[in-house]
Scaffold this motif. Structure first.
Motif, PDB file in Angstrom:
ATOM      1  N   ASP A   1     -27.002  46.892  -5.767  1.00 17.21           N
ATOM      2  CA  ASP A   1     -27.476  45.514  -6.180  1.00 17.21           C
ATOM      3  C   ASP A   1     -25.918  45.663  -6.502  1.00 17.21           C
ATOM      4  O   ASP A   1     -25.183  44.050  -6.036  1.00 17.21           O
ATOM      5  CB  ASP A   1     -28.001  45.643  -7.364  1.00 17.21           C
ATOM      6  CG  ASP A   1     -29.770  45.684  -6.759  1.00 17.21           C
ATOM      7  OD1 ASP A   1     -30.172  45.299  -6.482  1.00 17.21           O
ATOM      8  OD2 ASP A   1     -30.229  46.226  -7.947  1.00 17.21           O
ATOM      9  N   HIS A   2     -25.270  45.787  -7.460  1.00 21.47           N
ATOM     10  CA  HIS A   2     -23.812  45.735  -8.187  1.00 21.47           C
ATOM     11  C   HIS A   2     -22.748  46.964  -7.439  1.00 21.47           C
ATOM     12  O   HIS A   2     -22.725  48.246  -7.654  1.00 21.47           O
ATOM     13  CB  HIS A   2     -23.580  46.196  -9.780  1.00 21.47           C
ATOM     14  CG  HIS A   2     -24.575  45.130 -10.741  1.00 21.47           C
ATOM     15  ND1 HIS A   2     -24.802  43.411 -10.962  1.00 21.47           N
ATOM     16  CD2 HIS A   2     -25.919  45.673 -11.394  1.00 21.47           C
ATOM     17  CE1 HIS A   2     -25.337  43.425 -11.383  1.00 21.47           C
ATOM     18  NE2 HIS A   2     -26.306  44.181 -11.278  1.00 21.47           N
ATOM     19  N   ARG A   3     -22.386  46.531  -6.792  1.00 17.70           N
ATOM     20  CA  ARG A   3     -21.025  47.160  -5.801  1.00 17.70           C
ATOM     21  C   ARG A   3     -19.462  47.655  -6.724  1.00 17.70           C
ATOM     22  O   ARG A   3     -18.979  45.985  -6.440  1.00 17.70           O
ATOM     23  CB  ARG A   3     -20.807  47.157  -4.564  1.00 17.70           C
ATOM     24  CG  ARG A   3     -22.655  47.055  -4.256  1.00 17.70           C
ATOM     25  CD  ARG A   3     -22.549  46.291  -3.146  1.00 17.70           C
ATOM     26  NE  ARG A   3     -22.705  44.836  -2.512  1.00 17.70           N
ATOM     27  CZ  ARG A   3     -23.520  43.840  -3.333  1.00 17.70           C
ATOM     28  NH1 ARG A   3     -24.649  44.370  -3.080  1.00 17.70           N
ATOM     29  NH2 ARG A   3     -22.648  42.807  -2.038  1.00 17.70           N
ATOM     30  N   ILE A   4     -19.416  47.588  -7.717  1.00 17.40           N
ATOM     31  CA  ILE A   4     -17.917  47.484  -8.371  1.00 17.40           C
ATOM     32  C   ILE A   4     -17.061  48.641  -7.677  1.00 17.40           C
ATOM     33  O   ILE A   4     -17.166  49.755  -7.206  1.00 17.40           O
ATOM     34  CB  ILE A   4     -18.079  48.023  -9.711  1.00 17.40           C
ATOM     35  CG1 ILE A   4     -19.145  46.640 -10.671  1.00 17.40           C
ATOM     36  CG2 ILE A   4     -16.638  47.608 -10.412  1.00 17.40           C
ATOM     37  CD1 ILE A   4     -18.954  46.976 -11.682  1.00 17.40           C
ATOM     38  N   ALA A   5     -16.055  48.438  -7.293  1.00 13.78           N
ATOM     39  CA  ALA A   5     -14.923  48.903  -6.181  1.00 13.78           C
ATOM     40  C   ALA A   5     -13.503  49.125  -7.677  1.00 13.78           C
ATOM     41  O   ALA A   5     -13.297  48.187  -8.074  1.00 13.78           O
ATOM     42  CB  ALA A   5     -14.069  48.364  -5.074  1.00 13.78           C
ATOM     43  N   LEU A   6     -13.174  50.135  -7.962  1.00 13.46           N
ATOM     44  CA  LEU A   6     -12.150  50.479  -8.596  1.00 13.46           C
ATOM     45  C   LEU A   6     -10.774  50.169  -7.636  1.00 13.46           C
ATOM     46  O   LEU A   6     -10.071  50.561  -6.594  1.00 13.46           O
ATOM     47  CB  LEU A   6     -12.005  51.740  -9.392  1.00 13.46           C
ATOM     48  CG  LEU A   6     -13.193  52.469  -9.788  1.00 13.46           C
ATOM     49  CD1 LEU A   6     -13.457  53.739 -10.303  1.00 13.46           C
ATOM     50  CD2 LEU A   6     -13.033  51.271 -11.181  1.00 13.46           C
ATOM     51  N   ALA A   7      -9.306  49.640  -8.588  1.00 14.88           N
ATOM     52  CA  ALA A   7      -8.325  49.554  -7.764  1.00 14.88           C
ATOM     53  C   ALA A   7      -7.674  50.540  -6.985  1.00 14.88           C
ATOM     54  O   ALA A   7      -7.744  51.342  -7.246  1.00 14.88           O
ATOM     55  CB  ALA A   7      -7.665  48.331  -8.465  1.00 14.88           C
ATOM     56  N   GLY A   8      -7.585  50.073  -5.897  1.00 11.13           N
ATOM     57  CA  GLY A   8      -6.820  51.142  -4.827  1.00 11.13           C
ATOM     58  C   GLY A   8      -7.794  51.388  -3.811  1.00 11.13           C
ATOM     59  O   GLY A   8      -8.074  52.163  -3.042  1.00 11.13           O
ATOM     60  N   ALA A   9      -9.154  51.176  -3.998  1.00 17.13           N
ATOM     61  CA  ALA A   9     -10.479  51.965  -3.325  1.00 17.13           C
ATOM     62  C   ALA A   9     -10.315  50.900  -1.861  1.00 17.13           C
ATOM     63  O   ALA A   9      -9.634  50.364  -1.399  1.00 17.13           O
ATOM     64  CB  ALA A   9     -11.933  51.546  -3.698  1.00 17.13           C
ATOM     65  N   SER A  10     -10.566  52.047  -0.636  1.00 17.22           N
ATOM     66  CA  SER A  10     -10.692  51.609   0.143  1.00 17.22           C
ATOM     67  C   SER A  10     -11.930  51.737   0.767  1.00 17.22           C
ATOM     68  O   SER A  10     -12.974  53.206   0.498  1.00 17.22           O
ATOM     69  CB  SER A  10      -9.372  51.850   1.142  1.00 17.22           C
ATOM     70  OG  SER A  10      -9.055  53.305   1.548  1.00 17.22           O
ATOM     71  N   PHE A  11     -12.954  51.014   1.602  1.00 16.20           N
ATOM     72  CA  PHE A  11     -13.924  51.299   2.692  1.00 16.20           C
ATOM     73  C   PHE A  11     -13.420  50.914   4.571  1.00 16.20           C
ATOM     74  O   PHE A  11     -12.954  50.455   4.995  1.00 16.20           O
ATOM     75  CB  PHE A  11     -14.626  49.879   2.252  1.00 16.20           C
ATOM     76  CG  PHE A  11     -14.844  49.762   0.806  1.00 16.20           C
ATOM     77  CD1 PHE A  11     -16.456  50.278  -0.094  1.00 16.20           C
ATOM     78  CD2 PHE A  11     -13.876  49.143   0.480  1.00 16.20           C
ATOM     79  CE1 PHE A  11     -15.951  49.980  -1.195  1.00 16.20           C
ATOM     80  CE2 PHE A  11     -13.798  48.987  -1.060  1.00 16.20           C
ATOM     81  CZ  PHE A  11     -15.149  49.626  -2.074  1.00 16.20           C
ATOM     82  N   ALA A  12     -14.556  51.869   4.981  1.00 15.97           N
ATOM     83  CA  ALA A  12     -14.756  52.133   6.409  1.00 15.97           C
ATOM     84  C   ALA A  12     -15.558  52.419   7.145  1.00 15.97           C
ATOM     85  O   ALA A  12     -16.842  53.075   5.975  1.00 15.97           O
ATOM     86  CB  ALA A  12     -13.289  52.509   7.626  1.00 15.97           C
ATOM     87  N   PHE A  13     -16.440  51.872   8.433  1.00 16.46           N
ATOM     88  CA  PHE A  13     -17.276  52.684   8.700  1.00 16.46           C
ATOM     89  C   PHE A  13     -16.884  53.068  10.777  1.00 16.46           C
ATOM     90  O   PHE A  13     -16.843  52.265  11.095  1.00 16.46           O
ATOM     91  CB  PHE A  13     -18.488  51.506   8.842  1.00 16.46           C
ATOM     92  CG  PHE A  13     -18.825  50.489   7.042  1.00 16.46           C
ATOM     93  CD1 PHE A  13     -19.757  51.379   7.144  1.00 16.46           C
ATOM     94  CD2 PHE A  13     -18.233  49.372   7.028  1.00 16.46           C
ATOM     95  CE1 PHE A  13     -20.334  49.876   5.698  1.00 16.46           C
ATOM     96  CE2 PHE A  13     -18.391  49.321   6.044  1.00 16.46           C
ATOM     97  CZ  PHE A  13     -19.437  49.697   5.059  1.00 16.46           C
ATOM     98  N   PRO A  14     -16.774  54.055   9.739  1.00 14.28           N
ATOM     99  CA  PRO A  14     -16.008  54.772  11.250  1.00 14.28           C
ATOM    100  C   PRO A  14     -17.016  55.188  12.117  1.00 14.28           C
ATOM    101  O   PRO A  14     -17.288  55.838  13.394  1.00 14.28           O
ATOM    102  CB  PRO A  14     -15.378  55.898  10.973  1.00 14.28           C
ATOM    103  CG  PRO A  14     -15.836  56.582   9.794  1.00 14.28           C
ATOM    104  CD  PRO A  14     -16.448  54.578   9.401  1.00 14.28           C
ATOM    105  N   GLY A  15     -18.351  55.243  11.862  1.00 18.22           N
ATOM    106  CA  GLY A  15     -19.584  56.145  12.852  1.00 18.22           C
ATOM    107  C   GLY A  15     -19.975  55.420  14.146  1.00 18.22           C
ATOM    108  O   GLY A  15     -19.736  56.500  15.263  1.00 18.22           O
ATOM    109  N   PRO A  16     -19.918  53.910  14.485  1.00 13.37           N
ATOM    110  CA  PRO A  16     -19.537  53.431  16.091  1.00 13.37           C
ATOM    111  C   PRO A  16     -19.065  54.104  16.654  1.00 13.37           C
ATOM    112  O   PRO A  16     -18.561  54.686  18.150  1.00 13.37           O
ATOM    113  CB  PRO A  16     -19.420  52.591  15.802  1.00 13.37           C
ATOM    114  CG  PRO A  16     -19.908  52.159  14.735  1.00 13.37           C
ATOM    115  CD  PRO A  16     -19.205  52.831  13.957  1.00 13.37           C
ATOM    116  N   ALA A  17     -17.489  55.386  16.049  1.00 12.70           N
ATOM    117  CA  ALA A  17     -16.333  55.452  16.546  1.00 12.70           C
ATOM    118  C   ALA A  17     -17.315  56.621  17.494  1.00 12.70           C
ATOM    119  O   ALA A  17     -16.789  57.904  18.106  1.00 12.70           O
ATOM    120  CB  ALA A  17     -15.475  55.971  16.416  1.00 12.70           C
TER     121      ALA A  17
END
Length: 246
Positions: free
Chosen positions: A118-134
């Motif tokens: 529900d709450h999705r908190i990113a700390l400064a410097g975090a990065s997100f990726a969804f490489p599964g389709p590769a």
């Protein structure tokens, strides 16, 4: 490797589940998935109104644990991935408030784990990726589209490239970006929101505002892992990533 893969901390009616495989980037292996399931059981049994997911060490969760890929076959690998999807569906459908606080790399199944809260908190410097389709994996795509919209979801999934915390916030993948020293305040705010209403009302609101096609997501994932050569596709992807890093 020693110690439990997930550490469970109860503080009143808040339960924190710490992913505790920092040496593996908190990647999701079978033991981690089972431990998260057990941690959720423990949280609900303790009467938790807020369940928080955090990662020890530098990274929240770097995706699927492939440390023993050489020792398993397509069938075992497919089953592991299907089990992750069932865990994600369970967290997404919980009758209590959930919070993820993510630092470092939040990749693959780890990004999906972040996205179901529900709450999705990113700390400064975090990065997100969804490489599964590769490597031909279709995991959590409908949930992601429901969160950020069809076009943004396609862009994230087709590109497979990391996006920084500010971009994740703009897309709606993250609900806030904070510095690490503001974490306690963020947990306190999430707890206040979770307990403002009584537990049955929160459960009812979750049920009515949840938009998911669990059966469709599971079927799409099953079709993607059933394609011949799953392990070979994963190995080819890992080799390509390693080559790019060199």
């Amino acid at each position: 490797m020693t110690g439990a893969p997930v550490l469970v901390e109860h503080h009143g009616d808040t339960t924190t589940l710490w992913l505790a495989r920092a040496d593996r980037g908190n990647a999701l292996g079978p033991d981690m998935v089972d431990a998260l399931d057990g941690g959720i059981d423990a949280a609900l049994a303790a009467g938790a109104r807020l369940i928080a997911l955090r990662g020890q060490g530098r990274n929240f969760c770097t995706g699927l644990d492939l440390s023993d890929l050489d020792a398993i076959g397509d069938g075992d690998l497919a089953l592991r991935i299907l089990r992750i999807e069932l865990l994600l569906q369970r967290i997404h459908g919980l009758p209590v408030t959930t919070l993820a606080i993510a630092s470092g790399r939040v990749f693959g199944a780890g990004a999906d784990l972040f996205a179901v809260c529900d709450h999705r908190i990113a700390l400064a410097g975090a990065s997100f990726a969804f490489p599964g389709p590769a490597f031909g994996l279709v995991l959590g795509t409908a949930r992601l589209a429901g969160l950020v919209g069809d076009t943004a979801a396609r862009q994230l999934l087709l590109a497979g490239q990391p996006v920084e915390a500010s971009r994740a916030l703009a897309l709606g993948l993250a609900t806030a970006v904070i510095d690490a020293d503001a974490t306690d305040g963020a947990i306190g705010a999430a707890h206040a929101a979770a307990t403002r209403l009584d537990a049955p009302t929160v459960a009812a609101l979750h049920a009515r505002t949840r938009r998911a096609d669990d059966a469709g997501d599971l079927a799409a994932l099953a079709r993607s892992v059933a394609r011949p050569g799953l392990k070979a596709r994963v190995e080819a992807y890992r080799a390509k990533v390693a080559a790019a890093r060199r």
